[in-house]
Design a protein around this motif. Structure first.
Motif, mmCIF file in Angstrom:
data_model
loop_
_atom_site.group_PDB
_atom_site.id
_atom_site.type_symbol
_atom_site.label_atom_id
_atom_site.label_comp_id
_atom_site.label_asym_id
_atom_site.label_seq_id
_atom_site.Cartn_x
_atom_site.Cartn_y
_atom_site.Cartn_z
ATOM 1 N N GLN A 34 0.839 -1.184 0.000
ATOM 2 C CA GLN A 34 0.000 0.000 0.000
ATOM 3 C C GLN A 34 0.880 1.241 0.000
ATOM 4 O O GLN A 34 1.708 1.439 0.898
ATOM 5 C CB GLN A 34 -0.967 0.057 1.188
ATOM 6 C CG GLN A 34 -1.909 1.261 0.996
ATOM 7 C CD GLN A 34 -3.017 1.400 2.022
ATOM 8 O OE1 GLN A 34 -2.932 0.844 3.108
ATOM 9 N NE2 GLN A 34 -4.038 2.174 1.678
ATOM 10 N N SER B 27 -5.251 2.381 7.690
ATOM 11 C CA SER B 27 -5.660 1.495 6.598
ATOM 12 C C SER B 27 -5.082 0.091 6.728
ATOM 13 O O SER B 27 -5.423 -0.787 5.941
ATOM 14 C CB SER B 27 -5.200 2.084 5.264
ATOM 15 O OG SER B 27 -3.790 2.195 5.284
ATOM 16 N N PHE C 225 -18.038 2.575 -0.582
ATOM 17 C CA PHE C 225 -16.844 1.873 -1.075
ATOM 18 C C PHE C 225 -16.168 2.670 -2.177
ATOM 19 O O PHE C 225 -14.933 2.815 -2.193
ATOM 20 C CB PHE C 225 -17.201 0.464 -1.554
ATOM 21 C CG PHE C 225 -16.003 -0.304 -2.067
ATOM 22 C CD1 PHE C 225 -14.863 -0.440 -1.283
ATOM 23 C CD2 PHE C 225 -16.007 -0.873 -3.339
ATOM 24 C CE1 PHE C 225 -13.744 -1.142 -1.744
ATOM 25 C CE2 PHE C 225 -14.898 -1.573 -3.813
ATOM 26 C CZ PHE C 225 -13.765 -1.697 -3.011
ATOM 27 N N ARG D 296 -12.484 3.499 -1.201
ATOM 28 C CA ARG D 296 -11.652 2.464 -1.805
ATOM 29 C C ARG D 296 -10.165 2.799 -1.809
ATOM 30 O O ARG D 296 -9.333 2.012 -1.402
ATOM 31 C CB ARG D 296 -12.148 2.248 -3.239
ATOM 32 C CG ARG D 296 -11.527 1.079 -3.943
ATOM 33 C CD ARG D 296 -12.138 0.933 -5.327
ATOM 34 N NE ARG D 296 -11.698 -0.301 -5.927
ATOM 35 C CZ ARG D 296 -10.505 -0.478 -6.456
ATOM 36 N NH1 ARG D 296 -9.644 0.521 -6.495
ATOM 37 N NH2 ARG D 296 -10.151 -1.635 -6.948
ATOM 38 N N GLU D 297 -9.878 4.004 -2.244
ATOM 39 C CA GLU D 297 -8.482 4.391 -2.409
ATOM 40 C C GLU D 297 -7.694 4.373 -1.112
ATOM 41 O O GLU D 297 -6.468 4.259 -1.120
ATOM 42 C CB GLU D 297 -8.428 5.797 -2.992
ATOM 43 C CG GLU D 297 -7.638 5.829 -4.265
ATOM 44 C CD GLU D 297 -7.208 7.229 -4.555
ATOM 45 O OE1 GLU D 297 -6.104 7.620 -4.127
ATOM 46 O OE2 GLU D 297 -8.001 7.932 -5.191
ATOM 47 N N TYR E 292 -8.088 2.088 1.203
ATOM 48 C CA TYR E 292 -7.893 0.724 1.688
ATOM 49 C C TYR E 292 -6.648 0.092 1.069
ATOM 50 O O TYR E 292 -6.263 0.402 -0.060
ATOM 51 C CB TYR E 292 -9.102 -0.174 1.330
ATOM 52 C CG TYR E 292 -10.427 0.226 1.941
ATOM 53 C CD1 TYR E 292 -10.510 0.954 3.128
ATOM 54 C CD2 TYR E 292 -11.623 -0.153 1.331
ATOM 55 C CE1 TYR E 292 -11.736 1.298 3.673
ATOM 56 C CE2 TYR E 292 -12.856 0.176 1.876
ATOM 57 C CZ TYR E 292 -12.909 0.914 3.043
ATOM 58 O OH TYR E 292 -14.123 1.244 3.580
ATOM 59 N N PRO F 282 -4.743 -2.841 -0.901
ATOM 60 C CA PRO F 282 -5.270 -3.631 -2.026
ATOM 61 C C PRO F 282 -5.948 -4.942 -1.599
ATOM 62 O O PRO F 282 -6.924 -5.359 -2.231
ATOM 63 C CB PRO F 282 -4.029 -3.930 -2.865
ATOM 64 C CG PRO F 282 -3.042 -2.868 -2.517
ATOM 65 C CD PRO F 282 -3.359 -2.401 -1.129
ATOM 66 N N GLN G 116 -9.340 -3.992 -0.490
ATOM 67 C CA GLN G 116 -10.148 -3.632 -1.674
ATOM 68 C C GLN G 116 -10.721 -4.885 -2.311
ATOM 69 O O GLN G 116 -11.905 -4.953 -2.646
ATOM 70 C CB GLN G 116 -9.282 -2.897 -2.711
ATOM 71 C CG GLN G 116 -8.811 -1.531 -2.269
ATOM 72 C CD GLN G 116 -7.943 -0.837 -3.336
ATOM 73 O OE1 GLN G 116 -7.787 -1.334 -4.451
ATOM 74 N NE2 GLN G 116 -7.382 0.297 -2.980
ATOM 75 N N GLU H 267 -14.636 -5.897 -2.598
ATOM 76 C CA GLU H 267 -15.171 -6.134 -3.952
ATOM 77 C C GLU H 267 -15.876 -7.487 -4.026
ATOM 78 O O GLU H 267 -16.957 -7.608 -4.608
ATOM 79 C CB GLU H 267 -14.038 -6.092 -4.991
ATOM 80 C CG GLU H 267 -13.875 -4.708 -5.593
ATOM 81 C CD GLU H 267 -12.471 -4.472 -6.158
ATOM 82 O OE1 GLU H 267 -11.747 -5.447 -6.420
ATOM 83 O OE2 GLU H 267 -12.118 -3.282 -6.299
#
Ligand code: BES
Ligand code: ZN
Length: 622
Positions: free
Chosen positions: A110, A283, A599, A603-604, A606, A608, A611, A615
Motif C-alpha cells: 500500500q 488502513s 466503497f 476504496r483508495e 484501503y 489492495p 479492496q 469487492e
C-alpha cells in the motif's frame, strides 16, 4: 509438475530457494519499486524452474557469474488467485539474478500519498504479504514450505527511514557497487539508468539481513517518516514520527517485556532476538501481523486501557507457533492460528487474569458458531484441514482455524491435564522449529507422545470433520455466564442496569453485544445507545459490534456513523461485517446503494487486499 501448495506454482521436483538477496529502489512518485533479486538454490538445477509472481514486470534474468541472459517465460494470463507463473531455463545453475519492477497494483503494497498520512508531509509504503502476496514484491517460490533467508538493501529518500522484519545492519550513502552484477547496459533495461538513479543525491540505503529461514509470507518492510520509543530491553515501538501517537503506543505496550517473559516460561526461549512493534496507518488491513522481529499493528489497538495487549499477545505467540513452526501450506492454516490462539489465551490468562481469558474464549465461541451459519452451504470451510484448490485465502478468511483450532487444543489439554499438555507443547515446538509441517505430522507427533489419545478424542472428526464437534465447549466463568444471561434478558426487553455494567470494559461489551439477538427492534437499539453511548465508543470492537446490531435492525439513525467508520479504518475485521451487513438479505436497496457509494469513496484509502475482499462481498450481493 508436482504441486506442493494449491496457492503456488512451486514444483516439488525442483530445488528450493535457500537465500534471496534484494536491492530495492523506491520510486514514490510512480508507486513502483525497481529491484534486483539474486536467488540461490539448494543445489544446481538444469531445466525449467517455476517461480511465483504477481503484477511484476520482469526485465531480464541473468546468470550472476557470467552475466549472460537466461531464457524465461511469464504466463500470458494472470491467475486470479495465484498470479503469473515465471519459468526460468537453467543449465546447471544454482543461482539467478532477476531484474524486475513492481507495479502500482502489487497486492502486498500500500502506497500512501502524503495527505493519507498523519503528518501529511511525506509518503509512506508498507507490505502485507500473508497469505499469497510476497510474490507481488519479489519473484519467489511463494509457499511456506520453502523457507528462505534473505538480505535487503532499500534505497529510499533521505528524509524517510525504513524498517523490516529483519536485523537492521546499515544506514549509509548509496554506492554503485550495491548493484554489482547489474551492468550499466542491464541497468538501462529498466527504461532508465538504475545505477545513476541509485546513487543520486538525497537518497540513503538501509540494509537488513534475516539469517533465520522464514516462509516468504513473513517478509515485511515499511518506509516513511518513522519515529520510535523504547518500551523494553528487546522492544521499541515505531510509528509515523508523531509524538502523540508514539507516546500513546508506548503507554499501551509498556507491558510487552513482562508478556515476553511469561511466554518464554510457557513455550521456551524467544528465538528472534528483538520484538519490536510497528503501528501502521489506519488502513492496515489486519489487527496485527506477526512479522518476525517486528510485529505490524493497526492503530485501532491503541485504546488507552492496555487491552491492545491481547493483539500483541497473539502476535507474540506466533513467534513460536507460526514463525518457528509454520503450516506447510494454507490448507493447514489452523496449525498457525489455532495454536497461536491457544497460546495467546495462555499469555492473557497470566497477565490479565482468568476472567478476561474466559471472555476471549467466549467471544471466540460466538464467532465460531457464526461461521457455521456463514458456511452452511460450504461445509468444507468448517474443517480444520480443508481443500483450498481454487480458493482465495483472503476471501475465505474466517474464525474456524482460530477458534476450532483453539477448541481442539483445549480439548486435548482437558484430557491430559495442563502440566502434561504444557510439556507436550514445549516438546512440539523444540522438535519442529524452523520447519514447515502439515496436520498429519502434528497428529503423528501427538499420538507418539500421548499414547492412546486417539482412543479418548476423535482426532479425525476434529481435523477432517465439518461443524463443531460435540466435545467442544463454552468457557466456564461467572463473569461469562453473567454477561450471557444479561444478553438473553435483552430479548425480553431488559437492559442492563448501570450498576451491572459499571466495571465493564471493551471485552465485556463486545461479548454482550455479539450475543444479542439480531432480531431486536430498532427502538431497543436506540434506547441501549442512549444509555451507554456505544456508537461513540473509542474501542472499535465495541463500536463495530454495536453498528452491526444497528444495521441488522435496520436502524437508519446510525448509517452516518457506519459510513464514517468505513472511511476511517481499513481493518478487514471491521469492513467485512459492516459491508456484509449492509448488502446481505432481501429488500435492502437503500443499504446496497449506501455500501456501493461508501466503497467508491473509501476504496483508495484501503490496502489492495482489503479492496479485493470488499469487492468480493459486493460482487456476491449487489
Ligand atoms: N497472521 C494473522 C493475520 C493474517 C491472517 C494475515 C491471514 C493474512 C492472512 C494475525 O496473526 C492475526 O491473526 N491477526 C488477528 C489478531 C487477533 C486474532 C488478536 C487480527 O488481525 O485480527
Ligand atoms: Zn494470528
Amino acid at each position: 509438475m508436482a504441486p506442493i501448495d494449491p496457492h503456488s506454482f512451486t514444483d516439488s521436483t525442483h530445488p528450493l530457494t535457500t537465500h534471496i538477496a534484494l536491492t530495492l529502489y523506491f520510486h514514490f512518485s510512480s508507486s513502483t519499486i525497481h529491484a534486483t533479486a539474486l536467488l540461490t538454490l539448494q543445489n544446481p538445477c538444469t531445466g525449467p524452474l517455476s517461480l511465483d509472481t504477481r503484477s511484476l514486470v520482469i526485465h531480464k534474468i541473468l546468470d550472476p557469474e557470467t552475466l549472460t541472459p537466461l531464457p524465461f517465460t511469464l504466463s500470458s494470463s494472470e491467475h486470479p488467485i495465484n498470479g503469473r507463473h515465471l519459468t526460468v531455463s537453467l543449465n546447471n545453475h544454482s543461482s539467478m539474478l532477476i531484474l524486475y519492477s513492481t507495479s502500482p497494483s502489487s497486492s502486498a503494497l500500500q502506497w500512501l500519498s502524503p495527505p493519507q498520512t498523519f503528518k501529511k508531509i511525506h509518503p509512506f509504503v508498507y507490505t502485507q504479504c500473508q497469505s499469497v502476496h510476497a510474490r507481488s514484491v519479489f519473484p519467489c517460490q511463494d509457499t511456506p514450505a520453502a523457507r528462505v533467508c534473505y538480505s535487503a538493501k532499500l534505497n529510499v529518500p533521505r528524509q524517510l527511514s525504513a524498517v523490516m522484519s529483519a536485523r537492521h545492519c546499515g544506514h549509509r550513502d548509496p554506492v554503485g557497487s550495491d548493484l554489482d552484477g547489474v551492468l550499466t547496459k542491464e541497468a538501462t533495461e529498466f527504461g532508465f539508468d538504475l545505477k545513476s538513479l541509485w546513487c543520486e543525491e538525497g537518497r540513503v540505503v538501509e540494509e537488513f539481513v534475516m539469517e533465520q529461514p522464514i516462509p516468504p509470507y513473513l517478509f515485511a518492510f515499511a518506509v516513511g517518516e518513522l519515529g520510535f520509543r523504547e518500551v523494553g530491553p528487546r522492544t521499541r515501538v515505531y510509528s509515523e514520527a508523531v509524538d502523540g501517537v508514539l507516546d500513546a503506543a508506548a503507554r499501551e505496550f509498556a507491558g510487552t517485556e513482562e508478556m515476553m517473559r511469561q511466554a518464554e516460561g510457557l513455550f521456551g526461549e524467544y528465538d528472534w532476538e528483538r520484538f519490536d512493534l510497528l503501528v501502521l496507518p489506519p488502513s492496515f488491513p489486519y489487527g496485527g501481523m506477526e512479522n518476525p522481529r517486528m510485529v505490524f499493528l493497526t492503530p485501532t489497538v491503541i485504546k488507552g486501557d492496555a487491552s491492545g495487549a491481547q493483539v500483541v499477545a497473539h502476535e507474540l505467540a506466533h513467534s513460536w507457533t507460526g514463525n518457528l513452526i509454520t503450516n506447510k501450506n494454507n490448507e493447514h492454516f489452523w496449525l498457525n492460528e489455532g495454536f497461536t490462539t491457544y497460546a495467546e489465551r495462555r499469555i492473557v490468562e497470566v497477565v490479565q487474569g482468568e476472567d478476561i481469558a474466559a471472555l476471549n474464549v467466549g467471544i471466540g465461541w460466538r464467532g465460531l458458531n457464526e461461521e457455521m451459519e456463514r458456511f452452511k452451504d460450504n461445509m468444507e470451510f468448517t474443517k480444520l484441514k480443508n481443500n483450498q484448490e481454487g480458493v482465495d485465502p483472503d476471501d475465505m478468511y474466517s474464525q474456524v482455524p482460530y477458534e476450532k483450532g483453539f477448541q481442539f487444543l483445549w480439548r486435548i489439554e482437558r484430557q491430559i491435564g495442563r502440566p502434561a499438555f504444557d510439556e507436550f507443547l514445549k516438546k512440539y515446538i523444540a522438535t519442529f522449529k524452523f520447519k514447515s509441517i502439515d496436520t498429519e505430522t502434528f497428529l503423528d507427533f501427538l499420538k507418539a507422545n500421548i499414547p492412546g489419545i486417539e482412543k479418548e478424542i476423535d482426532l479425525q472428526q476434529w481435523t477432517e470433520g465439518t461443524g463443531i464437534p460435540p466435545d467442544a465447549q463454552e468457557p466456564v466463568s461467572n463473569l461469562y455466564t453473567k454477561i450471557m444471561s444479561l444478553a438473553n434478558d435483552f430479548k425480553l426487553g431488559r437492559m442492563p442496569r448501570e450498576d451491572e455494567v459499571c466495571d465493564w470494559k471493551g471485552q465485556e461489551w463486545e461479548l454482550y453485544l455479539e450475543n444479542l439477538s439480531k432480531a431486536v427492534e430498532a427502538s431497543q437499539v436506540i434506547a441501549l445507545d442512549a444509555r451507554y453511548r456505544l456508537s461513540e465508543s473509542k474501542d472499535y470492537e465495541v463500536k463495530v459490534a454495536f453498528l452491526q446490531l444497528a444495521i441488522s435492525s435496520r436502524c437508519r439513525d446510525y448509517y452516518g456513523e457506519v459510513e464514517k467508520t468505513l472511511k476511517e479504518v481499513g481493518r478487514m475485521k471491521y469492513l467485512r461485517p459492516l459491508y456484509s451487513g449492509l448488502v446481505q438479505g432481501a429488500g435492502k436497496d437503500e443499504e446496497k446503494i449506501l455500501a456501493k457509494r461508501v466503497f467508491a469513496e473509501a476504496r483508495e484509502c484501503y490496502h489492495p487486499i482489503a479492496q479485493g475482499v470488499v469487492e468480493a462481498i459486493l460482487a456476491k450481493h449487489v
